[in-house]
Scaffold this motif. Structure first.
Motif, PDB file in Angstrom:
ATOM      1  N   ARG A 117       0.834  -1.202   0.000  1.00  0.00           N
ATOM      2  CA  ARG A 117       0.000   0.000   0.000  1.00  0.00           C
ATOM      3  C   ARG A 117       0.872   1.257   0.000  1.00  0.00           C
ATOM      4  N   GLU A 118       1.932   1.234   0.796  1.00  0.00           N
ATOM      5  CA  GLU A 118       2.835   2.388   0.843  1.00  0.00           C
ATOM      6  C   GLU A 118       3.585   2.553  -0.475  1.00  0.00           C
ATOM      7  N   LEU A 119       3.901   1.429  -1.116  1.00  0.00           N
ATOM      8  CA  LEU A 119       4.643   1.458  -2.378  1.00  0.00           C
ATOM      9  C   LEU A 119       3.849   2.191  -3.453  1.00  0.00           C
ATOM     10  N   LEU A 120       2.571   1.880  -3.561  1.00  0.00           N
ATOM     11  CA  LEU A 120       1.740   2.491  -4.603  1.00  0.00           C
ATOM     12  C   LEU A 120       1.234   3.861  -4.182  1.00  0.00           C
ATOM     13  N   VAL A 143       3.816   3.185 -12.777  1.00  0.00           N
ATOM     14  CA  VAL A 143       3.980   3.506 -11.353  1.00  0.00           C
ATOM     15  C   VAL A 143       5.158   2.739 -10.770  1.00  0.00           C
ATOM     16  N   LEU A 144       5.260   1.452 -11.082  1.00  0.00           N
ATOM     17  CA  LEU A 144       6.355   0.635 -10.552  1.00  0.00           C
ATOM     18  C   LEU A 144       7.707   1.119 -11.077  1.00  0.00           C
ATOM     19  N   TYR A 149      11.414  -0.110 -10.121  1.00  0.00           N
ATOM     20  CA  TYR A 149      11.277  -1.530 -10.452  1.00  0.00           C
ATOM     21  C   TYR A 149      11.519  -1.834 -11.927  1.00  0.00           C
ATOM     22  N   ALA A 150      11.797  -0.829 -12.744  1.00  0.00           N
ATOM     23  CA  ALA A 150      12.073  -1.031 -14.176  1.00  0.00           C
ATOM     24  C   ALA A 150      11.033  -1.943 -14.805  1.00  0.00           C
ATOM     25  N   ALA A 151       9.769  -1.583 -14.672  1.00  0.00           N
ATOM     26  CA  ALA A 151       8.671  -2.437 -15.118  1.00  0.00           C
ATOM     27  C   ALA A 151       8.174  -2.051 -16.498  1.00  0.00           C
ATOM     28  N   GLN A 152       7.606  -3.029 -17.178  1.00  0.00           N
ATOM     29  CA  GLN A 152       6.985  -2.770 -18.470  1.00  0.00           C
ATOM     30  C   GLN A 152       5.881  -3.789 -18.714  1.00  0.00           C
ATOM     31  N   ALA A 153       4.899  -3.407 -19.527  1.00  0.00           N
ATOM     32  CA  ALA A 153       3.795  -4.295 -19.884  1.00  0.00           C
ATOM     33  C   ALA A 153       4.043  -4.836 -21.285  1.00  0.00           C
TER      34      ALA A 153
END
Length: 273
Positions: A117-120, A143-144, A149-153
């Motif tokens: 919860r704190e992360l987002l 957001v990540l 977090y180097a995220a991708q979809a």
């Protein structure tokens, strides 16, 4: 005197002097390591270029100085200090061990949920606002990424894969998979659909990969069975379509799927077949 060796080794020694004595001038570093000022300045420039060191204006002194411009002083940045280690992972692991021993596993689970919860944080609305699950995955990836977090979809197959190529808590999560499990449950709730965690960095995979189905293969199998006038029973083992999704998931991020089996306290959203 610094022994003969690689430039990287000498640079680490220069960085250590900055850590132990900084802010200091290039002349002080050169004297400490018995190097020429020219050689030290080359390493200082490299550290600055990498964001590991910075220049600071010297503090004014009441004592008279000689002629000329005051010598520049160098010190490490937070990025530069990382090369010497902070011990944050060890501290976090010890804290969670203490929490588990004194307050029980439920307290560790509660902390893991609180951390997500704190992360987002304030970006929860940005993730849940889109109507389509695929758009929510893309919003979550943004957001990540902003959180490191180097995220991708990645779209393909039966849905979208959320790939996180970095995990700041991977070493802690190796001992406390509750962190990964709480994250997976939170993803499912935010995206409004069942998700499958196919791989995690904490378990040795190349990336944390979460499959978000846009169409449920098991429901499709049941629907086809009804059209053909026969009963279809989906067992606890993955159907061929689910296995195909998992295989595609492994190839999408260049890593391999995690086959370690369910961990203690596993999430109902995890699929580690």
């Amino acid at each position: 005197m610094v022994p003969a060796g690689s430039a990287t080794g000498t640079r680490a020694l220069v960085a250590r002097v900055l850590m132990e004595q900084g802010p200091v001038t290039a002349a002080v570093v050169a004297a400490e390591l018995e190097l020429t000022e020219a050689a030290v300045r080359r390493h200082l420039d490299a550290l600055i270029a990498d964001g590991e060191a910075e220049v600071r204006a010297p503090v004014r002194s009441a004592r008279p100085r000689g002629r000329g411009r005051p010598a520049r002083e160098y010190l490490l940045t937070d990025t530069g200090r990382v090369r010497f280690g902070h011990g944050y992972d060890d501290l976090a692991t010890q804290a969670l061990r203490f929490l588990a021993e004194t307050a029980g596993e439920e307290a560790v689970d509660a902390f893991a949920r609180h951390r997500v919860r704190e992360l987002l944080g304030s970006d929860l609305d940005a993730v849940t606002a889109p109507a389509e699950p695929a758009e929510r995955v893309e919003a979550l990836a943004r957001v990540l990424s902003a959180r490191g977090y180097a995220a991708q979809a990645r779209h393909g197959g039966f849905g979208v894969q959320l790939c996180q190529h970095h995990c700041p808590v991977a070493h802690v999560a190796t001992e406390f998979p509750e962190l990964c499990e709480a994250e997976t449950r939170a993803f499912a709730e935010l995206l409004g659909t069942h998700v499958q965690r196919l791989a995690t960095i904490a378990r040795g995979d190349a990336a944390c990969t979460t499959h978000v189905p846009l169409e449920d293969p098991e429901l499709l199998a049941r629907a086809r069975g009804k059209k053909q006038g026969r009963s279809v029973t989906v067992s606890g083992r993955p159907t061929a379509q689910v296995r195909q999704v998992q295989e595609e998931g492994g190839s999408a991020d260049g890593g391999t799927l995690s086959h370690h089996g369910p961990r203690k306290g596993g999430s109902p959203y995890d699929d580690h077949s």
